[in-house]
Enzyme design. Structure first.
Site, short mmCIF file in Angstrom:
data_model
loop_
_atom_site.label_atom_id
_atom_site.label_comp_id
_atom_site.label_asym_id
_atom_site.label_seq_id
_atom_site.Cartn_x
_atom_site.Cartn_y
_atom_site.Cartn_z
N LYS A 66 0.82 -1.23 0.00
CA LYS A 66 0.00 0.00 0.00
C LYS A 66 0.85 1.28 0.00
CE LYS A 66 -4.12 -2.04 1.94
NZ LYS A 66 -5.09 -2.10 3.04
N ASP A 102 -9.72 2.71 1.65
CA ASP A 102 -9.77 2.15 3.01
C ASP A 102 -10.41 3.16 3.97
OD1 ASP A 102 -8.66 -0.30 2.50
OD2 ASP A 102 -6.61 0.30 3.00
#
Ligand code: ATR
Length: 277
Positions: A66, A102
């Site tokens: 990420k 997210d």
């Protein structure tokens, strides 16, 4: 031609995303495909180039890439840049643009489960990309204080530099203040196939947790959440966050796509069944 999508990470055996997105594509009858791209870290840059050349329209990014993927993007949207981590890539001719769904996923998951970090002492376990999204959500929602606990102290310090709060590693657990905590578990510890694993947290500390969200959704619940539930603590698995971040990614890839509540409900139920099979 059929549009291609997928998820990038290592390992990917735990990931529900290929099943989830394939079910949406099935019900929407759009002919799109969604594949798992399990890539070793040395191959990250070259693999991204290959996926771009192959015209893959959208990607999800998961553990451990990420943050690692950021240098290879053409640009990042504002919230991803603030969080410093991306989990969604969108194709443009110049390269991939990075987004972070997210944040939206976690926010919606908290709302759905009636949880509110506002005014709470928030403890984040882990200091990777998912931890940064949790820190962003906690701070934006007005938490009282923020504590980052991580195996590698330097990474916890880096999160605190960007979001405030205090950093700890497991050797200085006893210096954490003697309060109750609203907890986000963002590490990969306890994730399939290592489902018996748990972070080294003493029982005395677990007893001070007032609520916990574990971002892991496989298994559901993790051993960590099981231990907390046994103590009567409110727990939430990573499943709702998975569903919500997936929907947010799809609306970035295809803003015009409409998914009815009926399809959302069907895919949700199928993913629950699939994850238990
Ligand atoms: P992501 O970006 O998806 O959050 P990541 O950057 O690889 O993934 O972060 C994984 C997190 O899990 C890190 O906080 C990592 O701790 P380190 O920073 O010390 O590596 C944590 N983690 C992974 N395995 C762990 C273990 N066995 N014990 C404790 N923490 C662990």
């Amino acid at each position: 031609m059929k549009d291609k999508y997928g998820i990038l990470g290592y390992p990917l055996g735990h990931s529900l995303s290929p099943y989830m997105h394939s079910r949406y594509n099935f019900y929407l009858n759009n002919g799109s495909g969604y594949d798992a791209y399990e890539i070793a870290s040395d191959d990250l840059e070259s693999s991204l180039k290959e996926l771009h050349t192959a015209g893959v329209k959208g990607l999800n990014v998961t553990i451990p890439y990420k943050q690692a993927v950021i240098p290879y993007l053409s640009s990042m949207d504002e919230s991803a840049a603030i969080v410093g981590a991306v989990n969604t890539l969108k194709y443009t001719a110049e390269g991939y643009i990075g987004y972070n769904t997210d944040v939206t996923g976690l926010r919606n998951c908290l709302i759905k489960n009636g949880l509110e970090p506002k005014g709470r002492n928030v403890l984040i376990l882990g200091a990777g990309g998912a931890a940064r999204a949790a820190a962003y959500v906690a701070v934006r929602s007005g938490c009282k204080s923020l504590y980052i606990l991580n195996r590698t102290l330097e990474k916890a310090e880096a999160v605190c530099r960007d979001f405030g709060g205090s950093s700890y590693d497991y050797s200085c657990l006893n210096t954490l203040p003697d309060t109750s905590f609203f907890v986000f578990q963002t590490t990969s510890v306890g994730m399939y196939p290592h489902i018996e694993d748990m972070l080294p947290l003493p029982d005395e500390m677990l007893n001070r947790f007032e609520a916990a969200v574990d971002l892991i959704y496989n298994p559901m619940p993790t051993r960590f959440l099981e231990k907390l539930s046994q103590r009567g603590i409110k727990t939430v698995t990573g499943f709702d966050m998975l569903i919500e971040q997936g929907l947010a990614s799809r609306s970035i890839w295809n803003p015009e796509e409409k998914i009815s509540d009926d399809i959302k409900r069907k895919v949700y139920d199928e993913c629950v069944r699939y994850s238990r099979s």
